[in-house]
Design an enzyme around this catalytic site. Structure first.
Site, PDB file in Angstrom:
ATOM      1  N   HIS A  97       0.852  -1.190   0.000  1.00 16.05           N
ATOM      2  CA  HIS A  97       0.000   0.000   0.000  1.00 16.05           C
ATOM      3  C   HIS A  97       0.883   1.233   0.000  1.00 16.05           C
ATOM      4  CE1 HIS A  97      -3.209   2.783   1.097  1.00 16.05           C
ATOM      5  NE2 HIS A  97      -4.022   1.838   0.683  1.00 16.05           N
TER       6      HIS A  97
ATOM      7  N   ASP B  52      -7.755  -5.770   0.199  1.00 20.06           N
ATOM      8  CA  ASP B  52      -8.232  -6.635  -0.875  1.00 20.06           C
ATOM      9  C   ASP B  52      -7.828  -8.092  -0.732  1.00 20.06           C
ATOM     10  OD1 ASP B  52      -9.568  -4.668  -2.373  1.00 20.06           O
ATOM     11  OD2 ASP B  52      -7.657  -3.899  -3.112  1.00 20.06           O
TER      12      ASP B  52
HETATM   13  N1  CMC Z   1       3.964  -7.849  -4.327  1.00 16.27           N
HETATM   14  C1  CMC Z   1       5.299  -7.867  -4.475  1.00 16.27           C
HETATM   15  N2  CMC Z   1       6.073  -6.774  -4.403  1.00 16.27           N
HETATM   16  C2  CMC Z   1       5.461  -5.612  -4.177  1.00 16.27           C
HETATM   17  C3  CMC Z   1       4.088  -5.516  -4.003  1.00 16.27           C
HETATM   18  C4  CMC Z   1       3.318  -6.684  -4.084  1.00 16.27           C
HETATM   19  N3  CMC Z   1       2.010  -6.671  -3.933  1.00 16.27           N
HETATM   20  N4  CMC Z   1       3.743  -4.230  -3.790  1.00 16.27           N
HETATM   21  C5  CMC Z   1       4.886  -3.527  -3.843  1.00 16.27           C
HETATM   22  N5  CMC Z   1       5.938  -4.360  -4.084  1.00 16.27           N
HETATM   23  C6  CMC Z   1       7.335  -3.986  -4.198  1.00 16.27           C
HETATM   24  C7  CMC Z   1       7.619  -3.439  -5.591  1.00 16.27           C
HETATM   25  O1  CMC Z   1       7.965  -4.453  -6.474  1.00 16.27           O
HETATM   26  C8  CMC Z   1       8.725  -2.471  -5.292  1.00 16.27           C
HETATM   27  O2  CMC Z   1       9.877  -3.243  -5.067  1.00 16.27           O
HETATM   28  P1  CMC Z   1      11.351  -2.663  -5.437  1.00 16.27           P
HETATM   29  O3  CMC Z   1      11.504  -1.375  -4.686  1.00 16.27           O
HETATM   30  O4  CMC Z   1      12.271  -3.742  -4.988  1.00 16.27           O
HETATM   31  O5  CMC Z   1      11.331  -2.445  -6.925  1.00 16.27           O
HETATM   32  C9  CMC Z   1       8.329  -1.877  -3.938  1.00 16.27           C
HETATM   33  O6  CMC Z   1       7.569  -2.897  -3.303  1.00 16.27           O
HETATM   34  C10 CMC Z   1       7.547  -0.592  -4.043  1.00 16.27           C
HETATM   35  O7  CMC Z   1       6.391  -0.854  -4.861  1.00 16.27           O
HETATM   36  P2  CMC Z   1       5.644   0.250  -5.685  1.00 16.27           P
HETATM   37  O8  CMC Z   1       4.666  -0.407  -6.583  1.00 16.27           O
HETATM   38  O9  CMC Z   1       6.618   1.201  -6.315  1.00 16.27           O
HETATM   39  O10 CMC Z   1       4.944   1.043  -4.506  1.00 16.27           O
HETATM   40  P3  CMC Z   1       3.637   1.911  -4.607  1.00 16.27           P
HETATM   41  O11 CMC Z   1       3.534   2.697  -3.377  1.00 16.27           O
HETATM   42  O12 CMC Z   1       3.590   2.636  -5.899  1.00 16.27           O
HETATM   43  O13 CMC Z   1       2.558   0.752  -4.707  1.00 16.27           O
HETATM   44  C11 CMC Z   1       0.658  -0.546  -4.668  1.00 16.27           C
HETATM   45  C12 CMC Z   1       1.431   0.568  -3.953  1.00 16.27           C
HETATM   46  C13 CMC Z   1      -0.631  -0.791  -3.925  1.00 16.27           C
HETATM   47  C14 CMC Z   1       0.347  -0.090  -6.102  1.00 16.27           C
HETATM   48  C15 CMC Z   1       1.527  -1.826  -4.720  1.00 16.27           C
HETATM   49  O14 CMC Z   1       1.848  -2.256  -3.415  1.00 16.27           O
HETATM   50  C16 CMC Z   1       0.849  -2.937  -5.496  1.00 16.27           C
HETATM   51  O15 CMC Z   1       0.933  -2.952  -6.738  1.00 16.27           O
HETATM   52  N6  CMC Z   1       0.171  -3.888  -4.786  1.00 16.27           N
HETATM   53  C17 CMC Z   1      -0.594  -4.924  -5.456  1.00 16.27           C
HETATM   54  C18 CMC Z   1      -1.942  -4.381  -5.910  1.00 16.27           C
HETATM   55  C19 CMC Z   1      -2.878  -4.171  -4.760  1.00 16.27           C
HETATM   56  O16 CMC Z   1      -3.023  -5.015  -3.880  1.00 16.27           O
HETATM   57  N7  CMC Z   1      -3.580  -3.042  -4.791  1.00 16.27           N
HETATM   58  C20 CMC Z   1      -4.611  -2.698  -3.780  1.00 16.27           C
HETATM   59  C21 CMC Z   1      -4.146  -1.606  -2.880  1.00 16.27           C
HETATM   60  S1  CMC Z   1      -5.149  -1.409  -1.396  1.00 16.27           S
HETATM   61  C22 CMC Z   1      -6.759  -1.122  -1.945  1.00 16.27           C
HETATM   62  C23 CMC Z   1      -6.878   0.220  -2.518  1.00 16.27           C
HETATM   63  O17 CMC Z   1      -7.075   1.193  -1.770  1.00 16.27           O
HETATM   64  O18 CMC Z   1      -6.799   0.337  -3.711  1.00 16.27           O
END
Ligand code: CMC
Length: 385
Positions: free
Chosen positions: A264, A321
């Site tokens: 998140h 989720d």
């Molecule tokens: N599984 C594996 N690695 C992850 C995940 C995950 N679910 N989420 C983040 N990471 C890793 C990502 O690969 C990156 O690693 P590195 O720095 O080594 O390259 C690091 O963590 C930072 O990730 P990011 O995507 O740049 O971080 P963000 O703040 O932009 O992402 C997020 C937040 C929710 C988009 C992301 O955690 C994600 O894609 N999660 C899976 C989708 C998900 O469950 N979404 C629902 C969010 S909660 C409900 C809502 O309010 O929408």
């Protein structure tokens, strides 16, 4: 542009504040969530969706008289125009329910005499109608996709009960109602998340509230946001058996895949909504179906592994989720309806933000750093290489 002159770009608007708001506090460091000052734990244990809607829209809990009046307005708005039901029928089976929901909600503007009235009073009345009708639309999508026909709402039922009644054409049992009540409340609001921001960007142009909510639905659809609930359940389905869990997750992480339902932007601690859903799922175990038991075992083993591997290094924990899917399955909800239910639940949050933001509206118009060329010479098409 020389490096020193380059403006700072906050990719994905990370860390950028866009407004002041008294609607919701997400305490990402401590894993706490408050609607209008009330913690999500208190609300999910004591309240119901209609009362939470009042709280979000009006900023305080209602008196009995205020609640009766508000609930009456919500109940009276439940019915759907025939034209909207026809849109659902036409798109059914051809489109994902989120696409049907987006189109159906957009079409509601045609049936509301106040669509163009931007007064705060009219926008509050429209908010109540949108919240009420979005649940009816989602239930009708599910009903029609299952081969049934439109079920007229039952005005004697609560919001949660009526949703299930319109979906299944029969009165729900207590477990289904409890699940829907919790899920509706837990998803009702979450500050300036992507879909709320999308709603606000559309609303900031002074487009009407139907346009704003339609934008919110579009933004919610993606698997990085609301679509993660369906994607997480589909992953559990693909894992198939609890004993396959560790190998599946290992291989997905090795392939740099994201595991849906984890991580998140704001929570760097356990998402309090996931905690509530997980506890509920565990409480169901004794008399859950074999399918729900399998999903639960897979979910718990995935969670253990992800937390061990990524909570310390990346601050990654389960989000709202992850455990939602098995709980919805326990309530008899098909996976393609998970995200539409999220949207219907989030509608009071979207509306509350619009009502608040319009009090002091400012068009959203950020900047970008241009990296292309300038003053190119126009060559007629027949002379181009
Ligand atoms: N599984 C594996 N690695 C992850 C995940 C995950 N679910 N989420 C983040 N990471 C890793 C990502 O690969 C990156 O690693 P590195 O720095 O080594 O390259 C690091 O963590 C930072 O990730 P990011 O995507 O740049 O971080 P963000 O703040 O932009 O992402 C997020 C937040 C929710 C988009 C992301 O955690 C994600 O894609 N999660 C899976 C989708 C998900 O469950 N979404 C629902 C969010 S909660 C409900 C809502 O309010 O929408």
């Amino acid at each position: 542009m020389v490096e020193a002159e380059k403006p700072h770009i906050s990719s994905g608007l990370e860390g950028v504040y866009i407004a002041e708001s008294s609607i919701c506090k997400v305490d990402g460091q401590n894993g706490r969530l408050y609607y209008r000052g009330y913690s999500i734990d208190v609300l999910s244990s004591n309240s119901n969706f209609a009362e939470v809607c009042y709280l979000l829209l009006n900023g305080k809990l209602p008196s009995s008289a205020e609640f009766s009046d508000f609930n009456r307005q919500l109940v009276e708005a439940r019915d759907l125009p025939e034209g909207v039901v026809n849109i659902i029928k036409e798109m059914s089976k051809k489109s994902h329910p989120m696409d049907i929901l987006r189109t159906a909600v957009s079409s509601l503007s045609a049936y509301d005499a106040e669509t163009a009235d931007q007064s705060p009073e009219a926008n509050l009345r429209k908010s109540i109608r949108i919240i009420s009708k979005m649940s009816s639309i989602v239930a009708t999508i599910g009903r029609i996709n299952a081969g049934g026909s439109y079920v007229a709402p039952d005005k004697s039922l609560s919001h949660e009960e009526n949703f299930l009644y319109m979906l299944n054409a029969k009165k729900p049992d207590k477990r289904q109602v409890d699940i829907m009540r919790d899920m509706f409340i837990i998803h009702a609001e979450h500050s300036s998340n992507a879909s709320t921001f999308g709603t606000m960007v559309a609303g900031s142009t002074l487009a009407d509230i139907y346009s704003a909510i339609t934008s919110g639905i579009s933004v919610l659809k993606g698997p990085l946001h609301g679509g993660a609930d369906e994607a997480a359940l589909r992953m559990m389905k693909a894992i198939g058996s609890p004993d396959n869990t560790e190998a599946y997750i290992d291989s997905a992480l090795a392939g740099k895949q994201k595991i849906m339902g984890f991580g998140h932007r704001v929570y760097k601690a356990y998402d309090p909504r996931a905690k509530i859903i997980k506890a509920y799922l565990e409480s169901l175990q004794l008399d859950a179906s074999a399918e729900v038991k399998t999903y639960t075992a897979i979910a718990l083993r995935s969670e253990k592994m992800m937390v061990e591997k990524l909570s310390q290094s990346h601050g990654i924990w389960p989000n709202v989720d992850f455990f939602a899917g098995p709980v919805y399955v326990a309530a008899g909800i098909p996976p393609e309806l998970f995200t539409p239910i999220f949207a219907a639940s989030r509608s009071p949050g979207w509306c509350a933000h619009m009502l608040e933001y319009w009090k002091n509206n400012k068009l959203f118009r950020p900047l970008e750093v241009y990296t292309g060329q300038l003053d190119l010479q126009y060559v007629p098409i027949e002379k181009r290489q």
